[in-house]
Design an enzyme around this catalytic site. Sequence first.
Site, short mmCIF file in Angstrom:
data_model
loop_
_atom_site.label_atom_id
_atom_site.label_comp_id
_atom_site.label_asym_id
_atom_site.label_seq_id
_atom_site.Cartn_x
_atom_site.Cartn_y
_atom_site.Cartn_z
CG ASP A 176 -2.13 158.02 37.86
OD1 ASP A 176 -2.80 157.96 38.78
OD2 ASP A 176 -1.46 158.48 37.25
CG ASP A 198 1.80 157.53 36.65
OD1 ASP A 198 2.91 157.52 36.17
OD2 ASP A 198 1.08 156.80 36.47
CG ASP A 202 -3.57 154.89 35.44
OD1 ASP A 202 -2.79 154.68 36.87
OD2 ASP A 202 -3.47 154.38 34.94
NE ARG A 249 1.26 152.51 31.16
CZ ARG A 249 1.82 153.10 31.84
NH1 ARG A 249 0.85 153.37 33.06
NH2 ARG A 249 2.82 152.28 32.46
#
Length: 692
Positions: A176, A198, A202, A249
Amino acid sequence: MSEQRVAETGRPRHRRRKKALAVGVPLALTAAGTLAYGTVFGLGAQENASAATTAAPAWATATADGFASVNALGQNGTYGGRDGKTVTVKTLADLEKYATASEPYVIVVAATINMNPVGKEIKVASDKTIVGSGTSGHIVGGGFFLGQGVHNVIIRNLTIRDAYQGVWNDKDHDFDAIQMDGAHHVWIDHNDLRHMADGLIDVRKDSTYVTVSWNKLSDDNKAFGIGWTTNVVTDITIHHNWIRETEQRNPSTDNAAHAHLYNNFLEDVAGTTIKSSYGNYSRGKTKMVLENSYFQGVNNPVIKDSTATIVQKGNTFVGTTGRNESGGSAFDPKAYYSYTLDKTADVPSLLKSGAGPRSTIGTSTTTATTKAAAATTLTVAQDGSGQYRTVQAAVNAVPANNPSRVVISVKPGTYREVVKVPANKPHVTIQGAGASRKDTVIVYGNAAGMQKPDGSGTYGTPGSATVSVQSDDSQLRNLTVTNDFDEAKHQDIANQAVALLTQADKIVLDGVIVNGDQDTLELETAAKDKLGRVYIANSYITGNVDFIFGRATVVVDKSVITLKKRWNGTSAGYVTAPSTPANRKGILINRSAINGDVTAASFFLGRNWHPGGDTTVDPQTTVRNTTLSAAIKSTPWSDMGGFSWKDDRFAEYQNTGAGAGAASTNRPHLTAAQAADQEVADWLGDWTPSAS
């Protein structure tokens, strides 16, 4: 180019690497399409000794808004490392040293820092501000991790990019840009986050009191996810972010106590391979307030679980399809903090101009003023809305021997012209102003055998170039350069047709497409005894015969090299044709991909060019840590003009893909020791390519 040469013996061996040059450039393979640009290595950290006696600039004392400003959990707002020293870092070692320290720091990142190994996430400690210096702070191939209890952290004005490992929905590489597990009071502001393995952000495991503002998030499968816990404690503000070309997302918000999203711009660009699955998602028991945001082309722009709530106010949807949902009661954000909404209609233009790193953040007032005074921008637009209608007219307007950088900003369009930047105009950047490198195209169709209009003879190979750069410290960024000479119609003349020619030192080609057939990209020096270094990254180069060639010292890094069929539909060709002077570095292809719609085992990686039979040259190509398609021959090097390639310098190291092969006498591989002397830093020497 001439193919005449005679045999030559004796050649320089691998020199010992100067360890002072660079911090380790990560060598882990990034697969086809993994692109990067900017500085390759840094030079160390320098503490600002005057920090205690001079007034700190506003960016060093800035505090968060939104939920990150709330007094909670023993932390009164988010102000990062403002109570500590200010340090400037240019290496991975120094960044990690200060980011993980127990005392507060304002850490200014003033170079491109490559994570080693790829995927590394620095474990940031509490009370830190990590800020890019203007637009020069890049973190490549990794990011930051904020663990349980870490608090009062600001991450601002950075570009964090390119940990992508070749698998779009990657389940094996949790790389990330910024990851939080149980952190609180975190402000993520004015960053450019893209192309990671990814997610980009997050916010996990009960992380809370987080504000994410004024960032660009793009070119990734997942923008950012929030939650992944059964506890309903996360409070987060997400405002003024440009979320572009991300599939899912955007964000996904799971079991957030309070999620306030406003003035964001979600954009799915038509005609690309990236298709949005959904936009804003309220999951679990999330309570979400979504205000004055603008959705362009997004599929399922707003969705919710049956257990979640979304209150929508003032949003705009253009070209969207699928689910657009709201329902339930949420909360009043003004009960927690004050804020002002921008008009929804203004959001796209506001964020296109204002999101991402700013040149005024992370630099001293004096430096910013000096740069503003020194910098010059000339605009080019075919429709007359710029200062000039052609690129060459803007180049002509640059004063001779200009002492500082001139940026020629070229608005989207196809410019059919020949462009030449002469040697007496250094520090010139020609930069496409569109969102994509495909938006701005400079194209022409001259070839070596064509007669010049003035009757003075033929163009010759260098003279055929669509764009010629003869000035030191010059750059091409975010555009396409093409030579569209039609070989099929003109088999009666010499058909070398150069798209881009460089004949200078310290040249950067960043985020460009260079299109042609034979002799696409000619990389030379001002004279045989002159040094000419070229750094190419984040780019695409297409061609078929000797299409990356010349005597310059060249790095092709994290780029895609596309093989094309010949004019008659046959597959045969050579990627490189170096004519490197003895004791110089030649062509290095590093962490890239070589592929194309051509016949298997039909292309050589290169052949040795001795111009006019010159026995003093020592051609060199090294291809390392690169993905080779089945198009590459099992014996990938070829003789040229009667000279044996085995008398020159051709080698591979740790390549992968169907076209890779084991070491043999016909396929030399570097040893680990030799490879240590053939890294990007060895090619570039004392030059650090600029990120701007």
